[in-house]
Design a protein around this motif. Structure first.
Motif, PDB file in Angstrom:
ATOM      1  N   ARG A  69      27.912  75.147  56.718  1.00 11.69           N
ATOM      2  CA  ARG A  69      26.717  74.482  56.727  1.00 11.69           C
ATOM      3  C   ARG A  69      27.230  72.736  56.673  1.00 11.69           C
ATOM      4  N   MET A  70      28.557  72.574  56.090  1.00 11.97           N
ATOM      5  CA  MET A  70      28.588  71.103  56.176  1.00 11.97           C
ATOM      6  C   MET A  70      29.187  70.546  57.532  1.00 11.97           C
ATOM      7  N   ALA A  71      29.854  71.589  58.038  1.00 12.48           N
ATOM      8  CA  ALA A  71      30.277  71.352  59.530  1.00 12.48           C
ATOM      9  C   ALA A  71      29.348  71.130  60.435  1.00 12.48           C
ATOM     10  N   TRP A  72      28.368  72.054  60.200  1.00 15.34           N
ATOM     11  CA  TRP A  72      27.295  71.866  61.194  1.00 15.34           C
ATOM     12  C   TRP A  72      26.423  70.524  60.902  1.00 15.34           C
ATOM     13  N   THR A  73      26.321  70.143  59.500  1.00 13.99           N
ATOM     14  CA  THR A  73      25.619  68.841  59.267  1.00 13.99           C
ATOM     15  C   THR A  73      26.400  67.584  59.820  1.00 13.99           C
ATOM     16  N   CYS A  74      27.704  67.804  59.576  1.00 13.58           N
ATOM     17  CA  CYS A  74      28.699  66.634  60.259  1.00 13.58           C
ATOM     18  C   CYS A  74      28.376  66.633  61.814  1.00 13.58           C
ATOM     19  N   TRP A  75      28.143  67.821  62.652  1.00 13.42           N
ATOM     20  CA  TRP A  75      27.912  67.737  64.013  1.00 13.42           C
ATOM     21  C   TRP A  75      26.521  67.029  64.092  1.00 13.42           C
ATOM     22  N   LEU A  76      25.531  67.312  63.495  1.00 11.99           N
ATOM     23  CA  LEU A  76      24.211  66.580  63.643  1.00 11.99           C
ATOM     24  C   LEU A  76      24.202  65.165  63.357  1.00 11.99           C
ATOM     25  N   TYR A  77      25.078  65.110  62.377  1.00 10.71           N
ATOM     26  CA  TYR A  77      25.174  63.401  62.249  1.00 10.71           C
ATOM     27  C   TYR A  77      25.822  62.622  63.340  1.00 10.71           C
ATOM     28  N   TYR A  78      26.901  63.195  63.811  1.00  7.08           N
ATOM     29  CA  TYR A  78      27.550  62.897  64.854  1.00  7.08           C
ATOM     30  C   TYR A  78      26.585  62.562  65.981  1.00  7.08           C
ATOM     31  N   PHE A  79      26.062  63.574  66.299  1.00  6.55           N
ATOM     32  CA  PHE A  79      24.868  63.616  67.393  1.00  6.55           C
ATOM     33  C   PHE A  79      23.969  62.633  67.311  1.00  6.55           C
ATOM     34  N   SER A  80      23.335  62.289  66.059  1.00  8.19           N
ATOM     35  CA  SER A  80      22.392  61.177  65.672  1.00  8.19           C
ATOM     36  C   SER A  80      23.082  59.891  66.097  1.00  8.19           C
ATOM     37  N   LYS A  81      24.258  59.647  66.072  1.00 10.23           N
ATOM     38  CA  LYS A  81      24.776  58.412  66.626  1.00 10.23           C
ATOM     39  C   LYS A  81      24.495  58.058  68.166  1.00 10.23           C
ATOM     40  N   TYR A  82      24.702  59.180  68.770  1.00 14.31           N
ATOM     41  CA  TYR A  82      24.204  58.963  70.345  1.00 14.31           C
ATOM     42  C   TYR A  82      22.528  58.585  70.294  1.00 14.31           C
TER      43      TYR A  82
END
Length: 204
Positions: free
Chosen positions: A35-48
């Motif tokens: 879940r933490m890994a998925w959250t980090c990916w979502l956060y990274y995507f939000s920067k785009y």
């Protein structure tokens, strides 16, 4: 979205077991680690997604809002979070992301009200305090990361990521202090009547 990410960061560790000290990256396949890994990916995507800020500024010819602070924010976060999400999706290197989500909830609430039009200008008296929240964010991040440098034994797997976070957060702190000085000490960017639904002086 940012409010959801904030909750995910909290549930993935920051409110469910992290010590706020030497929290290493969990590379296991436990539900919480995934879940933490998925959250980090979502956060990274939000920067785009946030890059659309710049696109809209260009399309609306608001070149005065495309400041060095604005460009630096978007470019640095994309590069550093590509590294973070690929190699260190978890642990103490994600503290600043959780804080950033909290600040963005406040920030977008402000821009949401400002977009309602001139009649709502009177409700935007707290703009100065929003900048204060952003400054506190970077002070907390710099302080949190700095403790790593004094730990005798912290087996965090990618310390270079912590150095990068500490450096760019320190630069952000300086840039925001400069913004504060020009906006509120010299009075160059105090809240003005809204003519197009968006308040001037946007910062991140």
């Amino acid at each position: 979205m940012m409010n959801g990410l904030r909750m995910l960061f909290l549930m993935s560790g920051w409110a469910t077991g992290y010590s706020y000290k030497c929290d290493i990256v969990d590379y296991s396949r436990t539900p919480q680690a995934l879940r933490m890994a998925w959250t980090c990916w979502l956060y990274y995507f939000s920067k785009y997604i946030e890059l659309f800020d710049t696109v809209f500024f260009v399309l609306r010819k608001k070149n005065n809002q495309i400041t060095f602070l604005h460009v630096y924010h978007h470019s640095v976060m994309l590069w550093t979070w590509w590294f973070g999400v690929k190699f260190a999706a978890g642990g103490l290197g994600t503290f600043h992301a959780m804080l950033n989500c909290i600040v963005h909830v406040i920030m977008y609430a402000y821009y949401g009200v400002s977009a309602l039009g001139p009649a709502y200008q009177k409700y935007l008296w707290w703009k100065k305090y929003m900048t204060s929240v952003q400054l506190v964010q970077f002070i907390m991040v710099v302080t949190h990361i700095a403790q790593f440098f004094f730990m005798e034994d912290c087996p965090y797997q990618f310390p270079v990521f912590l150095y990068v976070i500490w450096i760019y957060s320190s630069i952000f702190l300086v840039l925001f202090l400069n913004f504060w000085y020009h906006a509120y000490t010299k009075g160059q960017r105090l809240p003005k009547p809204i003519s197009n639904g968006i308040s001037k002086g946007k910062a991140h």
